[in-house]
Design an enzyme around this catalytic site. Sequence first.
Site, PDB file in Angstrom:
ATOM      1  N   ASP A   1      18.821  32.004  44.891  1.00 46.77           N
ATOM      2  CA  ASP A   1      18.888  31.308  43.711  1.00 46.77           C
ATOM      3  C   ASP A   1      19.420  31.644  42.206  1.00 46.77           C
ATOM      4  OD1 ASP A   1      18.354  28.162  43.253  1.00 46.77           O
ATOM      5  OD2 ASP A   1      17.728  29.102  41.702  1.00 46.77           O
TER       6      ASP A   1
ATOM      7  N   HIS B   1      23.121  21.902  36.734  1.00 47.70           N
ATOM      8  CA  HIS B   1      21.420  22.817  36.159  1.00 47.70           C
ATOM      9  C   HIS B   1      20.607  21.621  35.673  1.00 47.70           C
ATOM     10  CE1 HIS B   1      20.056  27.138  34.974  1.00 47.70           C
ATOM     11  NE2 HIS B   1      19.026  26.100  35.429  1.00 47.70           N
TER      12      HIS B   1
END
Length: 319
Positions: free
Chosen positions: A45, A112
């Site tokens: 990630d 994000h």
Amino acid sequence: MSSPVVKLNSGYEMPLVGFGLWKVNNDTCADQVYNAIKAGYRLFDGACDYGNEVEVGQGVARAIKDGLVTREDLFLVSKLWNSFHDGDKVEPIARKQLADLGIDYFDLYIVHFPVALEYVDPSVRYPPSWTNAQGKIQHSKATIQETWTAMESLVDKKLARSIGVSNFSAQLLMDLLRYARIRPATLQIEHHPYLTQKTLVDYAQQEGLTVTAYSSFGPLSFIELEVEKAQDTPRLFDHTVITSLATKYNRTPAQVLLRWATQRNIAVIPKSNDPTRLAQNLQVTDFDLEAGEIDSISALNQHLRFNDPLNYGLGITIF
């Protein structure tokens, strides 16, 4: 040993346990990724603002070259930074990130933060940050719908297999789900016993989104960033509720914290520089906590959030 998988609403399978790339130093990153693959990790990630995507790609390429894995064995995740939310900026930055990583597609690409900031050309400054070229926080007029439509086009063009969001509230998710042509596959949030976010987790899971937890160890990641709340908060690794369960099951406190999440179908992305802990963090689905023990950990909730844009100068909280 590798991680069990969860089936995403996009039809793809994602490992339940992955390796988080936040704060992985550039000089050690390629080796850490390579060693994590060797240890059995398949999900990585990352994000462009972590500033280490080139090195991540080097570690991945070396592992593939050495025959440890194929590209299809890996589940590579990255994120769209705030300053690329304008519809026409999404694909160019996604292509740059893919080039940095040396891959053709993201397994998962995530918005994000639900914060649109003024565009800063990557040739002027990269990796990006919260401020513009003049060092100020300046908002863009891009809506989440504009950004999401551009994210959907990445799937159409096979640049991303799945798309998702991070740091979204339930209200923003509700809004997004009203117009999304391609539903978000995942919601990534700060999640640990001091911040359980139960209603948000329940809502996301009811809507078919897979929840991924970051900062599973609570204040630990934020102490070195000098986030004040993190300095003053007792470490979860030392909490008697956690340590007593670690003793009972002959596990580390970290394994107990990760099992608390994974047992409730929440994916986790811990990182460690230590080879022993690296392996231990992957072994968190081969024992079960009792229902009452899960509840006792959840009862530690204090609504304590450490990753708040307030800490980065945004001026307002978004949660």
